[in-house]
Design an enzyme around this catalytic site. Structure first.
Site, mmCIF file in Angstrom:
data_model
loop_
_atom_site.group_PDB
_atom_site.id
_atom_site.type_symbol
_atom_site.label_atom_id
_atom_site.label_comp_id
_atom_site.label_asym_id
_atom_site.label_seq_id
_atom_site.Cartn_x
_atom_site.Cartn_y
_atom_site.Cartn_z
ATOM 1 C CB SER A 153 -0.950 -0.055 1.201
ATOM 2 O OG SER A 153 -1.933 0.929 1.130
ATOM 3 C CG ASP A 318 -6.508 -3.802 -3.273
ATOM 4 O OD1 ASP A 318 -7.304 -2.892 -2.972
ATOM 5 O OD2 ASP A 318 -5.280 -3.729 -3.079
ATOM 6 C CG HIS A 351 -5.748 -2.327 0.363
ATOM 7 N ND1 HIS A 351 -4.834 -2.335 -0.677
ATOM 8 C CD2 HIS A 351 -5.225 -1.505 1.318
ATOM 9 C CE1 HIS A 351 -3.812 -1.557 -0.372
ATOM 10 N NE2 HIS A 351 -4.017 -1.053 0.841
#
Length: 384
Positions: A153, A318, A351
């Site tokens: 991320s 995601d 995610h």
């Protein structure tokens, strides 16, 4: 404690007395970084791996702080003896970024000029600023070159920035569930979260420390919004469905569905452990990241000076950092004639999948890190 755990770990606060210039034009006259390390640095200091954390992460990536701890570090599934980032092979460094609220200099720290917490006066920091501070940390540790810089991320953005700004100081960049820039929708989610915090009557323009208060409602809402975006529709359906707390409708506005109760719990817990000013800073760093802007919006050109190998990983469900964003990074690396491997992992976890030990993801992760280790054992020099 299991045999594949790094065991009990102790964080270390490292002070830097030299000024750190920031992208905003401001600078920090001095600063602290809170750091944890796992494994042993070899004599050549060539086996070091840097872990870069995501939005609400910190330095405690693996192991436990005491024998009584029930929950290990946030990436314990990936770091430890025999795990993908094998501490029998690597010396792992995990750092809490500047602006954080877990020991590194940030809004809760005392401003030496005023004797009070920085609060909203703490300067806005960027991914590049974090990478520059991490480079200073590497200098302090005597690490001239990381074997790999790894992040998911927002951490993946830091790995990319390392490859761009310090091409000779890392052998590999692992960019997991990340993007080269946020979409308008992502920026919008961040802004809604910031509005929830700043409109809380207990926020006091960021000076809530002075009022012995916390904008708990706003921070809780911000976390609930973010948490929804970290999960997939299928994952939420499997975990909660339409299950109810009591089994029947109450025909009022009290909490009735299990998913409501879960989100409220997550928001409440977060609101007492994370700093609101830090949350604002971290989301802005996400919004600002876009290395292609300095190269006429050409990502391949931005990455053209990178000399490391790349692993780019995405997850099918995601939607916050969709596979399309990882493919954009991969395509740019291919266009720039870089050494890149790409894996798109089937997962129902959205995610959050980058934090979860799943067979294919773990196999890909482990195989790539084994390649990194093999290069070290063979004495492979950076010829990229």
């Amino acid at each position: 404690m299991s045999s594949d755990s790094v065991g009990i770990v102790t964080p270390e606060l490292i002070h830097f007395s030299d000024p750190l210039p920031l992208s905003s034009g401001k600078s920090l006259p001095c600063y602290d970084l809170m750091v944890e390390t796992y494994g042993t640095l070899n004599a050549e200091k060539s086996n070091a791996v840097l872990i870069c954390h995501a939005l609400s992460g910190h330095h405690h990536a693996a192991g436990f702080h005491s024998a009584e701890d029930k929950k290990p570090g946030w990436w314990d599934s990936a770091i430890g003896p025999g795990k993908p980032i094998d501490t029998n092979l690597f010396f792992v460094v995990s750092v809490n970024n500047l602006g954080g609220c877990h020991g590194s200099t940030g809004p809760t720290s005392i401003n030496s000029e005023t004797g009070q917490p920085f609060g909203p006066d703490f300067p806005v920091v960027t991914v590049r600023d974090w990478v520059n501070s991490q480079a200073k940390l590497a200098d302090r540790l005597g690490i001239e070159r990381w074997a790999a810089v790894v992040g998911g991320s927002l951490g993946g953005m830091q790995a990319m920035q390392w490859a761009i700004d310090f091409p000779d100081r890392l052998g590999h960049a692992l960019v997991i569930a990340s993007a080269s820039k946020l979409t308008a929708q992502n920026i919008a989610f961040n802004e809604v979260a910031r509005q929830a915090i700043t409109k809380d009557p207990e926020f006091y323009d960021g000076r809530y420390y002075d009022h012995e208060s916390l904008p708990k409602t706003g921070l809780s809402l911000a976390r609930m919004i973010a948490h929804i975006t970290y999960l997939s529709d299928d994952g939420m359906a499997e975990k909660f469905g339409r299950s109810m707390r009591t089994g029947e409708l109450s025909f009022d506005f009290n909490t009735q569905f299990q998913v409501e109760s879960y989100l409220q719990y997550q928001g409440e817990k977060f609101s007492t452990t994370f700093d609101a000013n830090t949350y604002l800073l971290m989301t802005k760093a996400l919004d600002y990241f876009d290395p292609a802007t300095e190269h006429n919006n050409d990502l391949a050109k931005a990455l053209s000076h990178a000399r490391c190998g790349f692993l780019v990983v995405s997850f099918t469900t995601d939607w916050r950092f969709a596979p399309e964003r990882s493919r954009e990074i991969t395509d740019a690396l291919v266009a720039a004639d870089k050494d890149v491997c790409y894996a798109e992992i089937e997962s129902d976890h959205g995610h959050d999948a980058f934090l979860i030990d799943s067979p294919r993801y773990t196999a890909v992760f482990r195989a790539y890190m084994k390649r990194v280790a093999n290069e070290l054992s063979l004495g492979v020099n950076d010829a990229r």
